[in-house]
Enzyme design. Structure first.
Site, PDB file in Angstrom:
ATOM      1  N   GLU A  48      16.190  12.749 -19.781  1.00 20.39           N
ATOM      2  CA  GLU A  48      15.495  13.705 -18.916  1.00 20.39           C
ATOM      3  C   GLU A  48      16.475  14.715 -18.309  1.00 20.39           C
ATOM      4  O   GLU A  48      16.163  15.896 -18.175  1.00 20.39           O
ATOM      5  CB  GLU A  48      14.753  12.989 -17.785  1.00 20.39           C
ATOM      6  N   ASP A  82       8.718  11.197 -30.331  1.00 20.74           N
ATOM      7  CA  ASP A  82       8.244  12.581 -30.483  1.00 20.74           C
ATOM      8  C   ASP A  82       9.331  13.625 -30.743  1.00 20.74           C
ATOM      9  O   ASP A  82       9.448  14.179 -31.830  1.00 20.74           O
ATOM     10  CB  ASP A  82       7.350  12.989 -29.295  1.00 20.74           C
TER      11      ASP A  82
END
Ligand SMILES: *[C@@H]1O[C@H](CO)[C@@H](O)[C@H](O)[C@H]1NC(C)=O
Length: 580
Positions: A160, A290
């Site tokens: 992140e 993803d």
């Protein structure tokens, strides 16, 4: 600090304007009486440009190239999206300034991503793209003061922090050229490097930027998405700074991928940090995997097509996704992507997977694919994006649920897309429309929707809009813009609060219930893709910029011969690309 730094100049954006020519200046200097004029004009210009600004904003200065890049006329829709951003960000400033995120229901604030002000870092480039230069300049102040520290015993999540903070800094730097952004990107990039200190070289889940201590995530394994979503950021940072360490750490992970023994491009979702080998047999494009798929394609594009192995892996993975994970529902003919564990599909369909159509469409647009592959990837993109759209349009709020279980055929293998396609081909392509594509009407009765919502939240996520944007750009079909606009209106109607915007808890019953959160990706991604869909100018052309997985555009660059030597990158294969 930046020994090999050469300032990145951006060829097309913002456009440079010439104010004085050399001849004009020579005229002034040839007439003694006029010699003072340029100085006076310069002073007036300076006061005119910066005077009001200095009065109102104290120490802030406008970024040097700012006033040249704002689109002069905004369409009504682009203006409304920009207003939405301003509303969201103004609320953040009022109630949560320099905390990570606003809590839009309670008016509180939260530090959930290291406490460095993630909403600022993550949306600097959105402000720049929208021409909000005063907000951008204020954001630069926050960047300038950042020390990238966390409390002792605390950790910054590597993935992140890389995609939001580092990606945000690099993109804002590429757009504005403000040196502090690169300086801070270099500082942050260096302080996250200890994450790569595992035996395999895969990154740990989290790292303390001061001590270099690391810790694993709750699964105990390395998620494929987390191992393979730092290459764009670290390669571009290596290019800007000349530091080989950035390149080596991130490229090492690619080397593991090139060597990995896996079945036909089916990269599993979990890997072992010690051995560097797969540790499960789940194949997915959802949460755990993803963006790894995305970065295979996007590394190839970002480095100006200089790393053919990543393109080859992308094509193998895309083929595998299409062959094994795509299914069509029996009644509404909805094409979707699921995941499979040891070969058994779960029939779950995640909103997160709605990035897939955009990725396939980008591949079709940028790669020289054989005609059949092109067709296949385009159909898959169109069909899945239409399903993403339907999951929005079906709901009372017009906002899509976060996760669904799709109705399966009986036996389920009958719903496999490639099987249906083969039958359709064998029958001479009846109606000319492949299975999983075709007319699609919203269905308001849950029982006849061909899916059940397992998670009824809409978390202000970007994936569906991202794909609508890429599909609109690459096909020119206005239907994608219409759908994007419908989603924006649903956001305005159901997610807009007195303060900012709030995630929606109940997409299929109105008035909706809200969650007390406004994730930074709403500012970084959702509103940026919407704005780019409706602003008249193509501010971020897809052949010059590549979006990281947090929608931060990075400029396509070529490795110089010096860099190739330094980083040991093989020479570009000039024959790799077959023009057809
Ligand atoms: C990949 O394989 C090559 C050739 O066998 C080997 O030299 C290299 O060390 C391997 N790289 C990694 C990261 O495993």
């Amino acid at each position: 600090m930046l020994p090999f730094h050469t300032r990145q100049t951006n060829p097309s954006f913002p456009p440079k304007r010439r104010v004085f020519s050399v001849q004009t200046l020579q005229l002034f200097y040839s007439k003694p009486a006029l010699r003072w004029l340029p100085y006076l004009l310069g002073l007036i210009l300076t006061l005119w440009l910066f005077g009001p600004y200095l009065l109102h904003y104290g120490r802030n200065t406008l970024p040097s190239s700012a006033p040249q890049s704002a689109p002069e006329v905004l369409s009504v829709r682009a203006q409304r999206i920009r207003d939405a951003y301003v509303h969201a960000y103004a609320s953040y400033k009022q109630d949560a300034w320099t905390f990570d995120e606003l809590l839009p229901v309670s008016g509180g604030s939260v530090n959930n991503f290291n406490g460095w002000g993630v909403s600022v870092f993550d949306s600097l480039d959105t402000m720049w793209i929208m021409g909000l230069y005063e907000l951008f300049a204020e954001g630069l102040e926050v960047v300038t003061q950042a020390t990238f520290e966390v409390e002792p015993g605390e950790y910054a999540p590597f993935f992140e922090t890389t995609i939001r903070y580092l990606g945000g800094l690099l993109s804002a730097y590429a757009l504005s050229g403000e040196p502090i952004l690169l300086q801070k990107a270099d500082e942050l990039g260096a302080s996250l490097l200890p994450a790569f200190g595992t035996r395999s070289g895969f990154p740990m889940y989290a790292v303390n930027p001061q001590t270099g201590d690391t810790r694993g995530g709750w699964t105990g394994a390395v998620l494929w998405a987390e191992a393979l979503s730092n290459q764009m950021e670290y390669k571009y940072l290596a290019h800007l700074t000349g530091r080989a360490e950035y390149f080596d750490k991130t490229q090492h992970i690619m080397e593991i991928m090139y060597n990995a023994s896996i079945t036909e491009g089916q990269f599993p979702t979990q890997w072992d940090a010690k051995t560097g080998k797969p540790s499960n047999n789940q194949f997915s494009v959802g949460a755990y995997a993803d963006s790894a798929h995305e970065y295979l394609l996007k590394q190839w594009l970002l480095t100006a097509e200089s790393e053919p192995k990543t393109k080859a892996l992308y094509l193998r993975a895309a083929e595998s996704i299409i062959d094994t994970l795509l299914y069509v529902t029996p009644n509404r003919n909805m094409l979707y992507v699921t995941d499979a564990n040891n070969g058994s599909p779960s029939f779950k369909f995640e909103h997160l997977s709605c990035f897939l159509p955009g990725m396939l469409a980008l591949g079709v647009h940028t790669l020289d694919l054989p005609a059949h592959t092109k067709e296949l990837h385009s159909w898959a993109a169109e069909g899945i994006a239409t399903t993403c759209w339907l999951t929005y349009a079906d709901q009372a709020s017009g906002l899509g649920p976060d996760e669904m279980t799709m109705t399966r055929s009986s036996p389920y293998s009958k719903g496999k897309w490639t099987t249906l396609l083969a039958e359709w081909e064998a029958n001479g392509r009846p109606s000319g429309v492949p299975p999983g594509l075709g007319p699609s009407n919203p269905e308001h009765t849950p029982a006849t929707r061909d899916y059940r919502a397992d998670k009824t939240t809409y978390l202000l996520r970007p994936e569906a809009i991202e794909s609508f944007y890429i599909l609109w750009r690459t096909t020119g079909d206005e239907v994608w813009r219409d759908r994007g606009w419908a989603v924006f209106e649903a956001i305005e109607k159901h997610a807009r609060m007195d303060r900012g915007y709030a995630s929606v808890a109940t997409v299929d019953s109105t008035p909706v219930k809200h969650l007390d959160e406004m994730p930074s990706f709403f500012l970084a991604e959702t509103l940026k893709y919407l704005y780019l869909m409706f602003v008249d100018q193509d501010i971020i052309p897809l052949d010059k910029w590549v979006f990281n997985t947090e929608a931060h555009p990075l400029p396509v660059f070529e490795w110089s011969s010096k860099e190739r030597l330094r980083f040991k990158i093989p020479p570009k294969e000039t024959t790799a690309r077959n023009k057809n």
